[in-house]
Write a protein that holds these residues in place. Structure first.
Motif, mmCIF file in Angstrom:
data_model
loop_
_atom_site.group_PDB
_atom_site.id
_atom_site.type_symbol
_atom_site.label_atom_id
_atom_site.label_comp_id
_atom_site.label_asym_id
_atom_site.label_seq_id
_atom_site.Cartn_x
_atom_site.Cartn_y
_atom_site.Cartn_z
ATOM 1 N N THR A 1 16.791 -12.597 -0.922
ATOM 2 C CA THR A 1 17.516 -13.098 -2.084
ATOM 3 C C THR A 1 16.868 -12.516 -3.335
ATOM 4 O O THR A 1 15.669 -12.192 -3.324
ATOM 5 N N PRO A 2 17.619 -12.360 -4.423
ATOM 6 C CA PRO A 2 17.029 -11.786 -5.645
ATOM 7 C C PRO A 2 15.802 -12.550 -6.126
ATOM 8 O O PRO A 2 14.831 -11.940 -6.603
ATOM 9 N N SER A 3 15.829 -13.875 -6.002
ATOM 10 C CA SER A 3 14.685 -14.656 -6.494
ATOM 11 C C SER A 3 13.433 -14.393 -5.657
ATOM 12 O O SER A 3 12.330 -14.258 -6.206
ATOM 13 N N PHE A 4 13.606 -14.278 -4.329
ATOM 14 C CA PHE A 4 12.425 -14.019 -3.501
ATOM 15 C C PHE A 4 11.902 -12.595 -3.705
ATOM 16 O O PHE A 4 10.685 -12.381 -3.793
ATOM 17 N N VAL A 5 12.816 -11.609 -3.776
ATOM 18 C CA VAL A 5 12.380 -10.219 -3.986
ATOM 19 C C VAL A 5 11.642 -10.093 -5.317
ATOM 20 O O VAL A 5 10.594 -9.437 -5.410
ATOM 21 N N GLY A 6 12.186 -10.737 -6.358
ATOM 22 C CA GLY A 6 11.521 -10.711 -7.650
ATOM 23 C C GLY A 6 10.146 -11.355 -7.594
ATOM 24 O O GLY A 6 9.180 -10.856 -8.189
ATOM 25 N N ASN A 7 10.049 -12.454 -6.848
ATOM 26 C CA ASN A 7 8.758 -13.138 -6.711
ATOM 27 C C ASN A 7 7.750 -12.263 -5.964
ATOM 28 O O ASN A 7 6.573 -12.199 -6.349
ATOM 29 N N ALA A 8 8.219 -11.579 -4.902
ATOM 30 C CA ALA A 8 7.319 -10.688 -4.142
ATOM 31 C C ALA A 8 6.853 -9.511 -4.993
ATOM 32 O O ALA A 8 5.680 -9.106 -4.941
ATOM 33 N N LEU A 9 7.770 -8.955 -5.790
ATOM 34 C CA LEU A 9 7.386 -7.849 -6.679
ATOM 35 C C LEU A 9 6.352 -8.313 -7.699
ATOM 36 O O LEU A 9 5.389 -7.593 -8.007
ATOM 37 N N GLN A 10 6.552 -9.505 -8.212
ATOM 38 C CA GLN A 10 5.616 -10.055 -9.208
ATOM 39 C C GLN A 10 4.218 -10.211 -8.606
ATOM 40 O O GLN A 10 3.213 -9.902 -9.258
ATOM 41 N N HIS A 11 4.151 -10.654 -7.356
ATOM 42 C CA HIS A 11 2.853 -10.831 -6.701
ATOM 43 C C HIS A 11 2.200 -9.491 -6.341
ATOM 44 O O HIS A 11 0.987 -9.434 -6.132
ATOM 45 N N ALA A 12 3.007 -8.435 -6.246
ATOM 46 C CA ALA A 12 2.457 -7.134 -5.826
ATOM 47 C C ALA A 12 1.943 -6.304 -6.998
ATOM 48 O O ALA A 12 1.246 -5.298 -6.769
ATOM 49 N N ILE A 13 2.256 -6.705 -8.221
ATOM 50 C CA ILE A 13 1.916 -5.863 -9.374
ATOM 51 C C ILE A 13 0.408 -5.639 -9.494
ATOM 52 O O ILE A 13 -0.058 -4.483 -9.560
ATOM 53 N N VAL B 1 -8.706 -5.027 -0.965
ATOM 54 C CA VAL B 1 -7.677 -5.472 -1.902
ATOM 55 C C VAL B 1 -6.907 -6.648 -1.320
ATOM 56 O O VAL B 1 -6.622 -7.638 -2.005
ATOM 57 N N GLU B 2 -6.574 -6.564 -0.038
ATOM 58 C CA GLU B 2 -5.819 -7.650 0.597
ATOM 59 C C GLU B 2 -6.670 -8.922 0.688
ATOM 60 O O GLU B 2 -6.151 -10.032 0.600
ATOM 61 N N ILE B 3 -7.979 -8.746 0.876
ATOM 62 C CA ILE B 3 -8.853 -9.923 0.936
ATOM 63 C C ILE B 3 -8.999 -10.562 -0.439
ATOM 64 O O ILE B 3 -8.881 -11.776 -0.597
ATOM 65 N N VAL B 4 -9.252 -9.720 -1.454
ATOM 66 C CA VAL B 4 -9.444 -10.242 -2.814
ATOM 67 C C VAL B 4 -8.209 -11.002 -3.291
ATOM 68 O O VAL B 4 -8.303 -12.081 -3.869
ATOM 69 N N PHE B 5 -7.023 -10.424 -3.010
ATOM 70 C CA PHE B 5 -5.785 -11.060 -3.465
ATOM 71 C C PHE B 5 -5.178 -11.978 -2.407
ATOM 72 O O PHE B 5 -4.086 -12.491 -2.612
ATOM 73 N N VAL C 1 0.832 -1.204 0.000
ATOM 74 C CA VAL C 1 0.000 0.000 0.000
ATOM 75 C C VAL C 1 0.870 1.259 0.000
ATOM 76 O O VAL C 1 0.506 2.277 -0.592
ATOM 77 N N GLY C 2 2.039 1.182 0.671
ATOM 78 C CA GLY C 2 2.928 2.349 0.680
ATOM 79 C C GLY C 2 3.418 2.672 -0.713
ATOM 80 O O GLY C 2 3.346 3.833 -1.151
ATOM 81 N N THR C 3 3.916 1.673 -1.412
ATOM 82 C CA THR C 3 4.406 1.897 -2.781
ATOM 83 C C THR C 3 3.273 2.369 -3.686
ATOM 84 O O THR C 3 3.452 3.311 -4.474
ATOM 85 N N PRO D 1 -2.288 -6.197 -7.282
ATOM 86 C CA PRO D 1 -2.943 -5.419 -6.202
ATOM 87 C C PRO D 1 -2.491 -3.965 -6.153
ATOM 88 O O PRO D 1 -3.302 -3.067 -5.894
ATOM 89 N N ALA D 2 -1.197 -3.701 -6.429
ATOM 90 C CA ALA D 2 -0.716 -2.309 -6.417
ATOM 91 C C ALA D 2 -1.352 -1.513 -7.553
ATOM 92 O O ALA D 2 -1.765 -0.364 -7.368
#
Length: 326
Positions: A181-193, A268-272, A107-109, A195-196
């Motif tokens: 780790t780069p793989s986890f950060v990339g995965n988290a960014l991918q999941h945030a696209i 948003v957090e509930i839907v996703f 939500v901050g981003t 909902p953000a």
């Protein structure tokens, strides 16, 4: 400085009032939550945990109300927000610490992006009235009129499924361990696209419309005419003279938005199914988990006050009139 100290005193008083109200809310709850927990987890709760919960709810019958109130402040001073009923014996502070970073990240981003994009477009829409930028107003207003959850469901339907690289649920793949780790950060960014993007699209219109209206008002002021007469460049007049003065109302609204980041965007957090504070609060309300609810409400209140104080500091920096009043 006088203005700053006055505002600081106001926020300290408001924080004290919010914490005090949070303490007395426990006395309005139906039944005795500590007794209910003891009967549910009979033989599994040690004496120190019982004392901590009793102090947190101000239910110690051997203490006066004032002593209970002081015990409550003592608990807060040590960062003790109690123990979750539904995830016993996990402390509430640990739960909030696990969920809060995800909400701040998502939500901050999204809030910062929405503010920057909406305000930037509002500057151009107000400065160049009658151009193509005016077409943005009805389009963004239409998108903002769609409820969060509905927009999220549309995004999931359109952009997820077989062959899509955008996930439609969770904050990261469930088989992964949260590590830097780069793989986890990339995965988290991918999941945030998704909902953000839902939050940005839904909230951008407000910033655009308010900034455009303020720009229209400011551009008719005499100092803008004088700036043009002095031969200053169009870009300098727009950004340094018009946009700077038109920005103040948006700064105030942005500070409030920052405060409510902690509460997340529940739907948003509930839907996703996103692991954020909003989802944690909804789960706590459904399970009558009073310590978690109290802890989250307290964090939200303090976050809103902190954000408003930051807004006052920004006002002092941007508006010389406020410094002269002090």
């Amino acid at each position: 400085m006088k203005r700053l100290l006055t505002r600081l005193g106001f926020y300290v008083f408001t924080a004290w009032a919010a914490i005090t109200i949070n303490f007395f809310i426990a006395h309005t709850l139906p039944g005795d939550p500590v007794s209910a927990l003891l009967s549910k987890y009979q033989g599994q709760i040690n004496s120190s945990a019982i004392a901590s919960l009793t102090a947190l709810f101000g239910l110690n019958k051997h203490q006066t109300l004032w002593q209970s109130y002081m015990s409550y402040w003592g608990q807060l001073a040590h960062g003790n927000l109690g123990i979750s009923f539904t995830q016993f014996p996990t402390p509430v502070s640990t739960l909030i610490g696990q969920y809060l970073p995800w909400t701040l990240f998502l939500v901050g981003t999204a809030t910062v992006l929405s503010f920057v994009i909406g305000t930037g477009l509002g500057v151009f829409a107000g400065w160049r009235r009658g151009s193509w930028t005016d077409a943005l107003l009805p389009a963004t207003s239409f998108l903002s009129s769609i409820p969060y959850f509905w927009l999220g469901l549309i995004a999931i339907t359109l952009f997820t499924g077989p062959g899509s690289w955008l996930p439609g649920a969770f904050s990261f793949d469930q088989g992964m361990t949260p590590v830097w780790t780069p793989s986890f950060v990339g995965n988290a960014l991918q999941h945030a696209i998704l909902p953000a993007a839902t939050i940005v699209v839904s909230t951008m219109s407000g910033w655009l419309l308010s900034m455009r209206n303020m720009m229209v008002t400011v551009t008719s002021e005499d100092y803008i005419t004088v700036a043009h007469a002095k031969g200053l460049s169009e870009r300098r007049v727009m950004l340094n003279y018009a946009a700077r003065n038109a920005l103040l109302p948006n700064i105030s609204g942005f500070a409030l938005s920052l405060g409510f980041i902690v509460s997340g965007t529940f739907l948003v957090e509930i839907v996703f199914n996103y692991q954020g504070v909003g989802l944690l609060l909804i789960q706590a309300i459904g399970a009558d988990d009073y310590p978690v609810m109290q802890g989250i409400f307290l964090v939200i209140t303090l976050a809103v006050l902190a954000a408003n104080f930051v807004a006052d500091l920004v006002y002092l920096l941007l508006d010389p009139r406020t410094r002269k009043e002090g």
